[in-house]
Design a protein around this motif. Structure first.
Motif, PDB file in Angstrom:
ATOM      1  N   ARG A  93       0.828  -1.145   0.054  1.00 47.20           N
ATOM      2  CA  ARG A  93      -0.076   0.082  -0.055  1.00 47.20           C
ATOM      3  C   ARG A  93       0.813   1.302  -0.018  1.00 47.20           C
ATOM      4  N   LYS A  94       2.149   1.149   0.402  1.00 49.53           N
ATOM      5  CA  LYS A  94       2.992   2.273   0.425  1.00 49.53           C
ATOM      6  C   LYS A  94       4.485   1.813  -0.166  1.00 49.53           C
ATOM      7  N   TYR A 110      -0.027   3.973  -8.819  1.00 45.93           N
ATOM      8  CA  TYR A 110      -0.878   5.173  -8.511  1.00 45.93           C
ATOM      9  C   TYR A 110      -2.336   4.609  -8.827  1.00 45.93           C
ATOM     10  N   ASP A 114      -5.949   2.654  -3.095  1.00 53.30           N
ATOM     11  CA  ASP A 114      -5.451   2.354  -1.650  1.00 53.30           C
ATOM     12  C   ASP A 114      -3.919   2.187  -1.595  1.00 53.30           C
ATOM     13  N   THR A 115      -3.321   2.894  -2.615  1.00 55.60           N
ATOM     14  CA  THR A 115      -1.935   2.613  -3.041  1.00 55.60           C
ATOM     15  C   THR A 115      -1.251   3.892  -3.007  1.00 55.60           C
ATOM     16  N   GLU A 116      -0.117   3.899  -2.213  1.00 54.93           N
ATOM     17  CA  GLU A 116       0.700   5.456  -2.301  1.00 54.93           C
ATOM     18  C   GLU A 116       2.142   4.954  -2.826  1.00 54.93           C
ATOM     19  N   TRP A 118       6.148   6.305  -4.103  1.00 51.93           N
ATOM     20  CA  TRP A 118       7.345   7.312  -4.525  1.00 51.93           C
ATOM     21  C   TRP A 118       8.432   6.730  -5.315  1.00 51.93           C
ATOM     22  N   ILE A 140       7.044  13.705  -5.822  1.00 52.79           N
ATOM     23  CA  ILE A 140       6.891  12.077  -5.725  1.00 52.79           C
ATOM     24  C   ILE A 140       7.911  11.397  -6.313  1.00 52.79           C
TER      25      ILE A 140
END
Length: 262
Positions: A93-94, A110, A114-116, A118, A140
């Motif tokens: 999720r991150k 993206y 519910d996914t972040e 970078w 980002i």
């Protein structure tokens, strides 16, 4: 000696001087369906061209297939995302992705609910898309030299995925970079590395990456993990293998799973 003026009264097709052209004009006048057919054909070709250039993520994959002159581990990351979700669950999720073409991986993540995500691009960005420029402007995706400490706090991301980046580092810098990747992770690091003998970039490789890719064997990597006190994540590795078998997925790159620091 003066040039003879062009007689404006003479036109192509007059007086039978251009019988071939005259015959074409005659046929076109008698066959209006031909003109209509040509217009329709042109419209179909134009629509097909526009559609082929609006593929979004599919175009990213096609471009990445050429990234390394034949083998791209970043392409493998895109293809392995469903497998990684099975292996790492909520940790996906991150995510921080590190490697060339990081914009493509971040953009794909993206698109998931519910996914972040970078990204760190270790090399200068040339001729990138408007979407990638936007990700860089927003912070980002960052351009950062992996030979220096990463600009994140410890355990900032549950999962760190790295591809097409460590293969260009010498052991001297790997000793610093890999522990840094582990430091900023909370649940693990996944490494996608090329197999020895794979075809990689040739033309601008040295100019962009500073050195040719050094594709190392799995035994070399395992020894390196031991020497740098990094522990493999056997549980995640088994889940990844099981999910790969169910999906009939065979990665074209080596995949290693490391535990985060306690």
């Amino acid at each position: 000696m003066s040039r003879r003026p062009v007689n404006p009264s003479r036109r192509i097709g007059d007086g039978g001087s251009m019988p071939f052209v005259a015959s074409i004009q005659s046929k076109s006048q008698n066959s209006p369906l031909l003109s209509i057919g040509l217009v329709i054909l042109g419209a179909i070709l134009l629509i097909g061209y526009c559609y082929s250039n609006s593929g979004g993520a599919s175009n990213d994959i096609k471009d990445l297939s050429k990234l390394e002159g034949g083998s791209s581990c970043t392409l493998e990351v895109l293809q392995a995302l469903p497998i990684l979700k099975k292996a790492y669950g909520d940790s996906m999720r991150k995510v921080l992705h590190v490697g060339p073409e990081s914009c493509s991986v971040v953009s794909s993540l993206y698109e998931e609910d519910d996914t972040e995500a970078w990204g760190i691009e270790p090399y200068e960005l040339d001729d990138v898309s408007a979407k990638c420029k936007s990700l860089v402007r927003k912070g980002i995706v960052r351009v950062a030299d992996l030979k220096f400490p990463l600009p994140y706090r410890a355990k900032s991301f549950p999962l760190v995925i790295v591809s097409d980046a460590l293969d260009y580092l010498s052991p001297k810098y790997l000793n610093k970079t890999l522990p840094e990747l582990v430091r900023v992770s909370a649940d693990g690091v996944v490494i996608f590395s090329g197999y020895p003998g794979q075809q990689r970039a040739r033309g601008g490789e040295v100019a962009k990456f500073g050195r040719p890719a050094k594709l190392r064997s799995s035994s070399w990597w395992i020894r390196f993990f031991v020497q740098t006190s990094l522990e493999e994540n056997e549980t995640a590795g088994k889940k990844f293998e099981q999910a790969s078998a169910k999906k009939a997925y065979a990665p074209a790159c080596q995949v290693f799973h490391l535990k985060s620091y306690p």
